[in-house]
Design a protein around this motif. Sequence first.
Motif, PDB file in Angstrom:
ATOM      1  N   THR A  80       0.834  -1.203   0.000  1.00  0.00           N
ATOM      2  CA  THR A  80       0.000   0.000   0.000  1.00  0.00           C
ATOM      3  C   THR A  80       0.867   1.251   0.000  1.00  0.00           C
ATOM      4  O   THR A  80       0.543   2.243  -0.659  1.00  0.00           O
ATOM      5  N   MET A  81       1.973   1.214   0.719  1.00  0.00           N
ATOM      6  CA  MET A  81       2.885   2.355   0.741  1.00  0.00           C
ATOM      7  C   MET A  81       3.425   2.629  -0.669  1.00  0.00           C
ATOM      8  O   MET A  81       3.477   3.776  -1.109  1.00  0.00           O
ATOM      9  N   LEU A  82       3.799   1.574  -1.399  1.00  0.00           N
ATOM     10  CA  LEU A  82       4.292   1.752  -2.769  1.00  0.00           C
ATOM     11  C   LEU A  82       3.193   2.305  -3.676  1.00  0.00           C
ATOM     12  O   LEU A  82       3.455   3.173  -4.514  1.00  0.00           O
ATOM     13  N   GLU A  83       1.973   1.818  -3.494  1.00  0.00           N
ATOM     14  CA  GLU A  83       0.846   2.330  -4.285  1.00  0.00           C
ATOM     15  C   GLU A  83       0.652   3.825  -4.026  1.00  0.00           C
ATOM     16  O   GLU A  83       0.549   4.620  -4.967  1.00  0.00           O
ATOM     17  N   GLU A  84       0.592   4.198  -2.767  1.00  0.00           N
ATOM     18  CA  GLU A  84       0.383   5.607  -2.408  1.00  0.00           C
ATOM     19  C   GLU A  84       1.540   6.474  -2.906  1.00  0.00           C
ATOM     20  O   GLU A  84       1.322   7.611  -3.331  1.00  0.00           O
ATOM     21  N   GLN A 175      -2.094  -3.022  -9.420  1.00  0.00           N
ATOM     22  CA  GLN A 175      -1.619  -4.070 -10.324  1.00  0.00           C
ATOM     23  C   GLN A 175      -0.120  -3.902 -10.616  1.00  0.00           C
ATOM     24  O   GLN A 175       0.632  -4.879 -10.599  1.00  0.00           O
ATOM     25  N   ILE A 176       0.328  -2.677 -10.871  1.00  0.00           N
ATOM     26  CA  ILE A 176       1.755  -2.418 -11.103  1.00  0.00           C
ATOM     27  C   ILE A 176       2.563  -2.883  -9.894  1.00  0.00           C
ATOM     28  O   ILE A 176       3.560  -3.582 -10.025  1.00  0.00           O
ATOM     29  N   VAL A 177       2.122  -2.472  -8.715  1.00  0.00           N
ATOM     30  CA  VAL A 177       2.870  -2.779  -7.496  1.00  0.00           C
ATOM     31  C   VAL A 177       2.962  -4.285  -7.286  1.00  0.00           C
ATOM     32  O   VAL A 177       4.044  -4.821  -7.048  1.00  0.00           O
TER      33      VAL A 177
END
Length: 189
Positions: A80-84, A175-177
Amino acid sequence: MATSVRERILEATYVCVARYGMGKTTVEDAARQARMSRATLYRYFPGGKDQLLAETVGWEATRFFQRLAAAVAATPDFATMLEEALIFAHRAIEQHEVLQKVLQTEPERLLPLLTVESDRILAFIQSFLEPLVARERLAEGLTAPRAAQHLARMLLSYTAAQGRWDLADRAQVAQIVRQELLAGILRQP
């Protein structure tokens, strides 16, 4: 005291770049905006305009990453951190008026400075990610520094050129993450 004067000069230079652009901003403009003499400015930036602009780009990049770190501080998990982070970076770059203005009007002046800054930016992202990656269950044989370096390069790459992905779409970013960033890094169950 030295830090506050230096900061004042960088902030003044940023204001001048926003107003005049990189090519037309002069040392005199920055000194006037900072309310100091040119001699004082040259004491802090003996390399003149080139050094002043390069360090202003670095200063603004640092401020960007401070805002990014604050934006992702409360995320519940690594993915979630990478997504944000991707969503924030994409939105912040698109909405950064000065950056967009310079990219449209004089990219030939900014892009070389960003290239010079890229090693420092990659190192900053990697050092931020490394302790977070170290807490994850990494793929066999992968170290936290190598995983963090890979993720830093990938994040910077997606931020600079999103390719076929829409970084404003949370589902695509997830999806990318999960499929592109973490698939080869985390140990699969």
